[in-house]
Scaffold this motif. Structure first.
Motif, PDB file in Angstrom:
ATOM      1  N   ASN A  37      26.956  38.892  49.564  1.00 27.59           N
ATOM      2  CA  ASN A  37      27.510  40.243  49.493  1.00 27.59           C
ATOM      3  C   ASN A  37      28.504  40.286  48.321  1.00 27.59           C
ATOM      4  N   MET A  38      28.028  40.738  47.168  1.00 26.98           N
ATOM      5  CA  MET A  38      28.838  40.742  45.957  1.00 26.98           C
ATOM      6  C   MET A  38      30.054  41.654  46.082  1.00 26.98           C
ATOM      7  N   GLU A  39      29.905  42.789  46.733  1.00 24.72           N
ATOM      8  CA  GLU A  39      31.031  43.721  46.862  1.00 24.72           C
ATOM      9  C   GLU A  39      32.186  43.073  47.625  1.00 24.72           C
ATOM     10  N   TYR A  40      31.884  42.428  48.731  1.00 22.11           N
ATOM     11  CA  TYR A  40      32.931  41.759  49.509  1.00 22.11           C
ATOM     12  C   TYR A  40      33.569  40.637  48.691  1.00 22.11           C
ATOM     13  N   TYR A  41      32.735  39.859  48.039  1.00 19.38           N
ATOM     14  CA  TYR A  41      33.212  38.731  47.238  1.00 19.38           C
ATOM     15  C   TYR A  41      34.182  39.201  46.154  1.00 19.38           C
ATOM     16  N   GLU A  42      33.796  40.287  45.489  1.00 21.69           N
ATOM     17  CA  GLU A  42      34.595  40.817  44.380  1.00 21.69           C
ATOM     18  C   GLU A  42      35.883  41.488  44.846  1.00 21.69           C
ATOM     19  N   THR A  43      35.825  42.202  45.955  1.00 20.99           N
ATOM     20  CA  THR A  43      36.990  42.988  46.374  1.00 20.99           C
ATOM     21  C   THR A  43      37.888  42.292  47.398  1.00 20.99           C
ATOM     22  N   LYS A  44      37.359  41.299  48.110  1.00 17.71           N
ATOM     23  CA  LYS A  44      38.148  40.650  49.165  1.00 17.71           C
ATOM     24  C   LYS A  44      38.355  39.143  48.932  1.00 17.71           C
ATOM     25  N   HIS A  45      37.245  38.408  48.847  1.00 21.40           N
ATOM     26  CA  HIS A  45      37.364  36.946  48.817  1.00 21.40           C
ATOM     27  C   HIS A  45      38.060  36.414  47.561  1.00 21.40           C
ATOM     28  N   MET A  46      37.554  36.785  46.402  1.00 19.47           N
ATOM     29  CA  MET A  46      38.149  36.251  45.167  1.00 19.47           C
ATOM     30  C   MET A  46      39.607  36.670  44.997  1.00 19.47           C
ATOM     31  N   PRO A  47      39.974  37.926  45.259  1.00 17.49           N
ATOM     32  CA  PRO A  47      41.401  38.269  45.163  1.00 17.49           C
ATOM     33  C   PRO A  47      42.266  37.472  46.160  1.00 17.49           C
ATOM     34  N   MET A  48      41.719  37.189  47.353  1.00 16.43           N
ATOM     35  CA  MET A  48      42.462  36.397  48.333  1.00 16.43           C
ATOM     36  C   MET A  48      42.751  35.002  47.778  1.00 16.43           C
ATOM     37  N   VAL A  49      41.717  34.342  47.274  1.00 17.81           N
ATOM     38  CA  VAL A  49      41.891  32.989  46.742  1.00 17.81           C
ATOM     39  C   VAL A  49      42.811  33.026  45.516  1.00 17.81           C
ATOM     40  N   ALA A  50      42.627  34.001  44.651  1.00 19.72           N
ATOM     41  CA  ALA A  50      43.489  34.133  43.470  1.00 19.72           C
ATOM     42  C   ALA A  50      44.953  34.267  43.877  1.00 19.72           C
ATOM     43  N   GLY A  51      45.206  34.976  44.949  1.00 23.39           N
ATOM     44  CA  GLY A  51      46.572  35.132  45.452  1.00 23.39           C
ATOM     45  C   GLY A  51      47.186  33.808  45.875  1.00 23.39           C
ATOM     46  N   PHE A  52      46.374  32.912  46.423  1.00 20.85           N
ATOM     47  CA  PHE A  52      46.873  31.592  46.817  1.00 20.85           C
ATOM     48  C   PHE A  52      47.289  30.760  45.603  1.00 20.85           C
ATOM     49  N   LEU A  53      46.647  30.998  44.466  1.00 18.52           N
ATOM     50  CA  LEU A  53      46.874  30.161  43.280  1.00 18.52           C
ATOM     51  C   LEU A  53      48.140  30.508  42.511  1.00 18.52           C
ATOM     52  N   GLY A  54      48.621  31.714  42.675  1.00 20.70           N
ATOM     53  CA  GLY A  54      49.882  32.112  42.051  1.00 20.70           C
ATOM     54  C   GLY A  54      49.891  32.001  40.536  1.00 20.70           C
ATOM     55  N   PRO A  55      51.051  31.631  39.953  1.00 22.22           N
ATOM     56  CA  PRO A  55      51.195  31.614  38.497  1.00 22.22           C
ATOM     57  C   PRO A  55      50.401  30.512  37.794  1.00 22.22           C
ATOM     58  N   ASN A  56      49.861  29.570  38.547  1.00 25.58           N
ATOM     59  CA  ASN A  56      49.002  28.541  37.954  1.00 25.58           C
ATOM     60  C   ASN A  56      47.677  29.145  37.461  1.00 25.58           C
ATOM     61  N   LEU A  57      47.269  30.252  38.063  1.00 28.33           N
ATOM     62  CA  LEU A  57      46.010  30.907  37.703  1.00 28.33           C
ATOM     63  C   LEU A  57      46.164  31.652  36.385  1.00 28.33           C
ATOM     64  N   VAL A  58      45.289  31.341  35.426  1.00 32.18           N
ATOM     65  CA  VAL A  58      45.280  32.034  34.143  1.00 32.18           C
ATOM     66  C   VAL A  58      44.370  33.256  34.233  1.00 32.18           C
ATOM     67  N   LYS A  59      43.176  33.051  34.793  1.00 26.56           N
ATOM     68  CA  LYS A  59      42.217  34.146  34.992  1.00 26.56           C
ATOM     69  C   LYS A  59      41.122  33.672  35.916  1.00 26.56           C
ATOM     70  N   TYR A  60      40.346  34.642  36.414  1.00 23.36           N
ATOM     71  CA  TYR A  60      39.141  34.277  37.148  1.00 23.36           C
ATOM     72  C   TYR A  60      38.021  35.222  36.754  1.00 23.36           C
ATOM     73  N   THR A  61      36.792  34.735  36.907  1.00 27.79           N
ATOM     74  CA  THR A  61      35.615  35.536  36.586  1.00 27.79           C
ATOM     75  C   THR A  61      34.645  35.488  37.752  1.00 27.79           C
ATOM     76  N   ILE A  62      33.801  36.504  37.812  1.00 23.40           N
ATOM     77  CA  ILE A  62      32.761  36.586  38.832  1.00 23.40           C
ATOM     78  C   ILE A  62      31.454  36.889  38.112  1.00 23.40           C
ATOM     79  N   GLU A  63      30.442  36.090  38.388  1.00 23.93           N
ATOM     80  CA  GLU A  63      29.138  36.285  37.767  1.00 23.93           C
ATOM     81  C   GLU A  63      28.073  36.471  38.840  1.00 23.93           C
ATOM     82  N   LYS A  64      27.167  37.391  38.571  1.00 23.82           N
ATOM     83  CA  LYS A  64      26.042  37.637  39.465  1.00 23.82           C
ATOM     84  C   LYS A  64      24.792  37.050  38.814  1.00 23.82           C
ATOM     85  N   GLY A  65      24.118  36.147  39.515  1.00 22.91           N
ATOM     86  CA  GLY A  65      22.892  35.559  38.976  1.00 22.91           C
ATOM     87  C   GLY A  65      21.800  36.605  38.851  1.00 22.91           C
ATOM     88  N   VAL A  66      21.103  36.591  37.710  1.00 24.78           N
ATOM     89  CA  VAL A  66      20.034  37.558  37.496  1.00 24.78           C
ATOM     90  C   VAL A  66      18.678  36.911  37.197  1.00 24.78           C
TER      91      VAL A  66
END
Length: 142
Positions: A56-85
């Motif tokens: 479920n890409m919508e959930y992953y993009e709007t819920k899961h990845m932001p949650m994990v990114a929040g755990f990483l704090g200032p150590n996180l430079v950026k994150y990306t999400i790719e959909k296999g085609v």
């Protein structure tokens, strides 16, 4: 009427000159982007495709990845999400349904941030996929 071929040639030369001048700047821009990521730690979380597996890409993009990114704090430079085609080889199955990537400054800080949140992260998998991810940790060299 004799000016028409000359005018056309002049326009073609102008366009060629304009486009050829853009190319080096583009390469410099790519190099600048790559050099800003050099030395970062990259955590690629890859979700393999298999018959019957869902994502479920919508959930992953709007819920899961932001949650994990929040755990990483200032150590996180950026994150990306790719959909296999597609696969890189024609007529072959898709290797990954999705890939989530975190770029961090420090592997030890990443591990320290993830450790106490590991169960929450794993529990959330069921909200967007029924496949186990493959995780690759690497260092960006260019």
């Amino acid at each position: 009427m004799k000016f028409k071929p000359v005018l056309t040639l002049l326009l073609l030369n102008t366009c060629f000159a304009a486009f050829s001048q853009d190319r080096p700047a583009h390469k410099e821009h790519q190099h600048r982007i790559a050099s800003t990521e050099k030395g970062l730690v990259k955590i690629a979380v890859m979700y393999p495709y298999a018959e019957g597996k869902t994502f479920n890409m919508e959930y992953y993009e709007t819920k899961h990845m932001p949650m994990v990114a929040g755990f990483l704090g200032p150590n996180l430079v950026k994150y990306t999400i790719e959909k296999g085609v597609a696969s890189g080889i024609p007529n072959q199955p898709l290797p990954y349904m999705a890939i989530g990537t975190f770029y961090v400054k420090s592997l030890s800080e990443y591990q320290a941030a993830i450790a106490p949140n590991r169960e929450a992260i794993r529990a959330d998998f069921a909200n967007y996929t029924n496949t186990a991810p493959v995780i690759l940790v690497s260092e960006v060299v260019r």
